[in-house]
Design a protein around this motif. Structure first.
Motif, PDB file in Angstrom:
ATOM      1  N   LYS A 140      37.203  17.408 -31.031  1.00 18.84           N
ATOM      2  CA  LYS A 140      36.084  18.425 -31.813  1.00 18.84           C
ATOM      3  C   LYS A 140      36.873  19.674 -32.148  1.00 18.84           C
ATOM      4  N   SER A 141      38.238  19.879 -31.573  1.00 16.43           N
ATOM      5  CA  SER A 141      39.042  21.085 -31.790  1.00 16.43           C
ATOM      6  C   SER A 141      39.388  21.418 -33.241  1.00 16.43           C
ATOM      7  N   ARG A 142      39.350  22.469 -33.735  1.00 18.57           N
ATOM      8  CA  ARG A 142      39.725  22.598 -35.054  1.00 18.57           C
ATOM      9  C   ARG A 142      41.049  23.816 -35.008  1.00 18.57           C
ATOM     10  N   TYR A 143      41.048  24.524 -34.058  1.00 20.38           N
ATOM     11  CA  TYR A 143      42.025  25.431 -34.353  1.00 20.38           C
ATOM     12  C   TYR A 143      43.009  25.368 -33.306  1.00 20.38           C
ATOM     13  N   THR A 144      42.700  25.459 -32.023  1.00 24.29           N
ATOM     14  CA  THR A 144      43.359  25.439 -30.910  1.00 24.29           C
ATOM     15  C   THR A 144      45.121  24.945 -30.869  1.00 24.29           C
ATOM     16  N   GLN A 145      44.779  23.471 -31.586  1.00 28.16           N
ATOM     17  CA  GLN A 145      46.101  23.134 -31.712  1.00 28.16           C
ATOM     18  C   GLN A 145      47.135  23.611 -32.488  1.00 28.16           C
ATOM     19  N   PHE A 146      46.794  24.695 -33.265  1.00 25.86           N
ATOM     20  CA  PHE A 146      47.613  25.233 -33.997  1.00 25.86           C
ATOM     21  C   PHE A 146      48.626  26.148 -33.155  1.00 25.86           C
ATOM     22  N   LEU A 147      48.393  26.326 -31.905  1.00 24.38           N
ATOM     23  CA  LEU A 147      49.193  26.834 -31.177  1.00 24.38           C
ATOM     24  C   LEU A 147      50.725  26.159 -31.104  1.00 24.38           C
ATOM     25  N   LEU A 148      50.686  24.837 -30.986  1.00 23.64           N
ATOM     26  CA  LEU A 148      51.770  24.137 -30.837  1.00 23.64           C
ATOM     27  C   LEU A 148      52.149  23.875 -32.184  1.00 23.64           C
ATOM     28  N   PHE A 149      51.407  23.771 -33.164  1.00 27.34           N
ATOM     29  CA  PHE A 149      51.866  23.841 -34.618  1.00 27.34           C
ATOM     30  C   PHE A 149      52.882  24.769 -34.803  1.00 27.34           C
ATOM     31  N   TRP A 150      52.550  26.269 -34.723  1.00 22.86           N
ATOM     32  CA  TRP A 150      53.363  27.437 -34.810  1.00 22.86           C
ATOM     33  C   TRP A 150      54.476  27.179 -33.903  1.00 22.86           C
ATOM     34  N   TYR A 151      54.362  26.866 -32.753  1.00 20.71           N
ATOM     35  CA  TYR A 151      55.642  26.714 -31.882  1.00 20.71           C
ATOM     36  C   TYR A 151      56.558  25.647 -32.066  1.00 20.71           C
ATOM     37  N   ALA A 152      56.113  24.490 -32.790  1.00 25.26           N
ATOM     38  CA  ALA A 152      56.952  23.396 -33.145  1.00 25.26           C
ATOM     39  C   ALA A 152      57.747  24.008 -34.380  1.00 25.26           C
ATOM     40  N   SER A 153      57.330  25.005 -35.287  1.00 32.77           N
ATOM     41  CA  SER A 153      58.161  25.471 -36.172  1.00 32.77           C
ATOM     42  C   SER A 153      59.336  26.404 -35.825  1.00 32.77           C
ATOM     43  N   LEU A 154      59.317  26.707 -34.696  1.00 28.07           N
ATOM     44  CA  LEU A 154      60.518  27.625 -34.203  1.00 28.07           C
ATOM     45  C   LEU A 154      61.905  27.127 -34.230  1.00 28.07           C
ATOM     46  N   HIS A 155      62.125  25.843 -34.071  1.00 29.65           N
ATOM     47  CA  HIS A 155      63.210  25.096 -33.961  1.00 29.65           C
ATOM     48  C   HIS A 155      62.818  23.570 -34.327  1.00 29.65           C
ATOM     49  N   PRO A 156      63.816  22.820 -35.027  1.00 32.52           N
ATOM     50  CA  PRO A 156      63.612  21.265 -35.248  1.00 32.52           C
ATOM     51  C   PRO A 156      63.572  20.623 -34.082  1.00 32.52           C
ATOM     52  N   GLU A 157      64.183  21.091 -32.955  1.00 30.77           N
ATOM     53  CA  GLU A 157      64.089  20.034 -31.722  1.00 30.77           C
ATOM     54  C   GLU A 157      62.387  20.097 -31.205  1.00 30.77           C
ATOM     55  N   PHE A 158      61.882  21.276 -31.405  1.00 31.91           N
ATOM     56  CA  PHE A 158      60.659  21.482 -31.014  1.00 31.91           C
ATOM     57  C   PHE A 158      59.670  20.576 -31.618  1.00 31.91           C
ATOM     58  N   SER A 159      59.950  20.478 -32.863  1.00 31.53           N
ATOM     59  CA  SER A 159      58.976  19.388 -33.753  1.00 31.53           C
ATOM     60  C   SER A 159      59.296  18.013 -33.432  1.00 31.53           C
ATOM     61  N   ASP A 160      60.526  17.673 -33.131  1.00 26.54           N
ATOM     62  CA  ASP A 160      61.064  16.256 -32.657  1.00 26.54           C
ATOM     63  C   ASP A 160      60.207  15.871 -31.423  1.00 26.54           C
ATOM     64  N   LEU A 161      60.487  17.044 -30.502  1.00 23.13           N
ATOM     65  CA  LEU A 161      59.824  16.526 -29.212  1.00 23.13           C
ATOM     66  C   LEU A 161      58.387  16.319 -29.323  1.00 23.13           C
ATOM     67  N   PHE A 162      57.933  17.317 -30.151  1.00 20.12           N
ATOM     68  CA  PHE A 162      56.382  17.094 -30.448  1.00 20.12           C
ATOM     69  C   PHE A 162      55.962  15.559 -31.046  1.00 20.12           C
ATOM     70  N   LEU A 163      56.633  15.251 -31.976  1.00 21.08           N
ATOM     71  CA  LEU A 163      56.574  13.937 -32.645  1.00 21.08           C
ATOM     72  C   LEU A 163      56.747  12.902 -31.653  1.00 21.08           C
ATOM     73  N   GLY A 164      57.885  13.130 -30.859  1.00 23.78           N
ATOM     74  CA  GLY A 164      58.210  12.000 -29.714  1.00 23.78           C
ATOM     75  C   GLY A 164      57.039  11.790 -28.759  1.00 23.78           C
ATOM     76  N   LEU A 165      56.335  12.845 -28.437  1.00 24.28           N
ATOM     77  CA  LEU A 165      55.347  12.658 -27.557  1.00 24.28           C
ATOM     78  C   LEU A 165      54.082  11.878 -28.300  1.00 24.28           C
ATOM     79  N   LEU A 166      53.882  12.283 -29.505  1.00 21.46           N
ATOM     80  CA  LEU A 166      52.741  11.730 -30.186  1.00 21.46           C
ATOM     81  C   LEU A 166      52.892  10.179 -30.302  1.00 21.46           C
ATOM     82  N   VAL A 167      54.371   9.929 -30.859  1.00 13.18           N
ATOM     83  CA  VAL A 167      54.810   8.676 -31.139  1.00 13.18           C
ATOM     84  C   VAL A 167      54.676   7.537 -29.796  1.00 13.18           C
TER      85      VAL A 167
END
Length: 724
Positions: free
Chosen positions: A424-451
């Motif tokens: 039920k969280s609405r905003y806290t997960q945006f901490l990771l959303f913003w951090y993943a935007s700092l480098h392409p490999e960060f977003s790849d690692l995040f998507l890798g964890l989710l997959v």
């Protein structure tokens, strides 16, 4: 002549007038007038004047002797008190304790800070002799409001505490607990109440700086200190119903601790995220519904709590606490007489929670950005930084970009442990959303964890977590502007490959027939990504196919999915399904309205986990974690990296005008996202055209941007699907 005669020459000596030197003893006295000592000539005074002959000046030796004598007396008294306490006589010992407890007796005078320094100096000689029976003395010293006294005493106190911990490590927990309490917003009030001599009005910033100075000093003496400090920081964290200023002050101090004690970074950041989630889950309404309400005191909170004078705060915090005490049970039924008052109270409570969460997230964003801003060019070598373990914590041995990667891995672990499991969280997960935007490999690692969580079924992941991870994939790829065309295609290809494998297993009879929640969540994510990124899911056309839309080959399984016996168009969120149907028809991808019309007359498939004869779920209540970010202060970090629906929506001019009447009727009966409102308790209710007072001829652009498309009851339905 008789030597005893009154006329003797020995009685003719002139009276002695001063300590004259032998050379001028018998010279005639010169008459001195004030004219010779005017202001202009006062600097040129004659050195041989008999009235201004130099005298020996008193040195500091006597003062030093007096101070040493006083120290010896104090030391003798301390030795006697310590010794007598062990022998069962506690009068002198109790008097010694009272020196550090000025509030114990209102008739006792305040103790000067100079005298307290002498007591500490005397006690520093007997630290090794302190035993358990002397604990009241140590407790009184630790409770002393030292952080608001003069700078000389503060320095002496820090040195003394360091000596105490070195000689008696058993008092470390007592001292650390007092330091943790000193990080709270209420710290320093005891010093003001005690009215110690030497206490001066200070801002909280100075008080907190002194607490950090003591903690840093102890950290240099005790390398194992972080393990003892971590649980104390958790214990003193403000309750979620305490005022916003209390959270801001304590969290700022915690984040500062991580700057010189990197061993606590993961624990502190995890603690802050967990407490932010506790506030986040209470915000289950759209912020637009609160715009007409009056702003609360917390919303008007603009001053820095670190700049306030200790003890000169207003009574707003007390008022907030009084209000919060009445909100202990928000779920209780309201009486008919106090319904309006309870509604106003609930609205104010939600306002406070929103403002509080906004302030917390802003502090964490600023903390992350502080490290990111120190790096001129964000270049993270994957061979070094991204594979650095979180156990290597020495900040002096890393480059800034390596520290950035370590911090990302810490946040990623917190997401896996806490955020992903909070539905039920609405905003806290945006901490990771913003951090993943700092480098392409960060977003790849995040998507890798989710997959890995969603599709490959990690051993520790339940069906509910896998469905939540699938929702994160769809929402992240849809909303992240930093996910390029290739990244979006890779994500969709992986999702479609899972769908194809699942359908093959169902047709072969190898799939579980009573649990397909992950399958429906993945289908829903594909629908959502298609709505936002359909332009990026097209292949580059050949010379012979210019002007035609050619889709990536993996999307071919979507037609097979929507026509399968699992019937995802019936189970998935109807908001997403109808938007997907509109865009798929407008882009000539596929046609879904005939299936939607048929679904109106068919029951839910048994594959959705619905027992025969039961009512069944109205839709798959998986949530969309990256819905529009509405918090004003922390939202500044999200604006530049977030994809709004208005930038990708299809306009009315792109919609075909020759729609069938059945399709028009179907669209009217199946409301879009803007046609849903939140009722009491978080339930979703459709808004009819008559209720809105307007026609229902909205184009394709009326959709995801206006309201959140996340159902408010996501967790309950998801649990029902996964456990049936």
């Amino acid at each position: 002549m008789d030597p005893h005669s009154r006329l003797s020459q020995f009685n003719q000596r002139a009276p002695k007038t001063g300590p004259f030197s032998p050379s001028v003893r018998f010279e005639p006295t010169q008459r001195v007038t004030l004219d010779k000592y005017t202001k202009a000539s006062s600097s040129s005074m004659p050195s041989d004047s008999p009235l201004f002959t130099s005298r020996p000046i008193a040195t500091n030796s006597r003062v030093k002797q007096d101070e040493q004598f006083k120290k010896d007396m104090f030391l003798a008294y301390v030795n006697k008190a310590i010794r007598e306490k062990l022998n069962g006589h506690s009068k002198d010992f109790d008097d010694l304790v009272d020196q550090f407890s000025p509030n114990k007796s209102t008739l006792a005078p305040t103790v000067p800070s100079l005298q307290l320094r002498i007591w500490l100096s005397a006690l520093s000689h007997v630290l090794s002799r302190l035993e358990r029976r002397h604990a009241p003395l140590v407790e009184a010293i630790v409770r002393l409001p030292w952080s608001t006294m003069d700078a000389v005493f503060v320095k002496s106190y820090i040195v003394f505490i360091g000596m105490l911990i070195s000689a008696r490590p058993e008092y470390l927990s007592l001292v650390l607990n007092r330091i943790a309490m000193g990080f709270t917003y209420q710290s320093g009030l005891l010093a003001v109440a005690s009215n110690l001599e030497g206490s001066t009005p200070l801002t909280r910033r100075v008080v907190y700086d002194r607490q950090h100075a003591l903690l840093e000093h102890l950290l240099n003496l005790v390398p194992t200190l972080p393990s003892s400090l971590a649980p104390l920081l958790v214990r003193n964290f403000p309750h979620k119903r305490q005022p916003q200023a209390a959270h801001v002050a304590y969290i700022r101090n915690l984040l500062r601790v991580t700057e010189y004690c990197s061993e606590l970074s993961e624990r502190v950041l995890g603690l802050i995220v967990d407490r932010a989630l506790m506030v986040d889950v209470e915000i289950q309404v759209e912020l637009e519904e609160l715009e007409d309400a009056e702003p609360t005191d917390s919303e008007l909170f603009e001053f820095d709590p670190f700049d306030t004078i200790v003890g000169q705060e207003g009574d707003s915090s007390d008022d907030d606490e009084d209000v919060d005490d009445g909100l202990s049970d928000l779920s209780s039924d309201a009486s008919s007489d106090g319904g309006a008052e309870d509604t106003l109270t609930d609205t104010r409570h939600i306002h406070d929670m929103v403002s509080k969460l906004d302030a917390i997230l802003r502090l964490v964003f600023d903390h992350f950005n502080k490290l990111h801003s120190s790096i001129p060019t964000v270049l993270v070598p994957s061979s070094l930084s991204l594979h650095t373990t979180t156990h290597d914590r020495d900040p002096q041995s890393h480059e800034p970009h390596t520290l950035l990667a370590i911090q990302f891995h810490t946040l990623l672990a917190i997401f896996d442990r806490s955020i992903l499991r909070t539905f039920k969280s609405r905003y806290t997960q945006f901490l990771l959303f913003w951090y993943a935007s700092l480098h392409p490999e960060f977003s790849d690692l995040f998507l890798g964890l989710l997959v890995d969580k969603a599709l490959f079924g990690s051993a520790s992941a339940s069906a509910v977590e896998r469905a939540a991870a699938s929702s994160y994939i769809g929402s992240f790829v849809s909303r992240a502007q930093f996910i390029d065309r290739e990244g979006a295609q890779r994500a969709v290809k992986v999702l479609c490959a899972f769908l194809e494998a699942h359908l093959d297993a169902v047709e072969a009879g190898n799939a579980a027939s009573n649990n397909h929640s992950v399958f429906y969540a993945v289908v829903q994510s594909v629908f959502l990504v298609f709505c936002f990124r359909w332009r990026d899911l097209q292949d580059e056309p050949d010379e012979q196919e210019v002007g035609r839309k050619t889709w990536i080959s993996e999307l071919g399984v979507v037609q097979r999915v929507i026509t399968s016996d699992l019937n995802p168009l019936k189970v998935c969120s109807q908001n997403v399904v109808h938007q997907f149907a509109r865009i798929a028809r407008a882009t000539d991808f596929t046609y879904c309205f005939s299936i939607l019309e048929a679904n109106k007359r068919t029951p839910y498939p048994v594959f959705a986990g619905v027992a025969p004869g039961s009512v069944g779920p109205q839709e798959l209540h998986t949530f969309f974690p990256f819905d529009p970010f509405k918090l004003p202060r922390s939202g500044e970090y999200i604006q530049g990296v977030y994809r709004e629906w208005a930038t990708v929506a299809i306009g009315d001019e792109d919609e075909e005008e020759d729609e069938d009447e059945d399709e028009d009727d179907l669209i009217e009966e199946c409301p879009t996202v803007d046609d849903w409102e939140h009722g009491q308790g978080g339930s979703c209710m459709p808004i009819t055209a008559s209720k809105r007072g307007e026609s229902d001829d909205d184009g394709l652009g009326a959709s995801f941007g206006g309201m959140s498309i996340s159902p408010a009851q996501s967790r309950k339905a998801a649990m029902a699907i996964s456990t049936s």
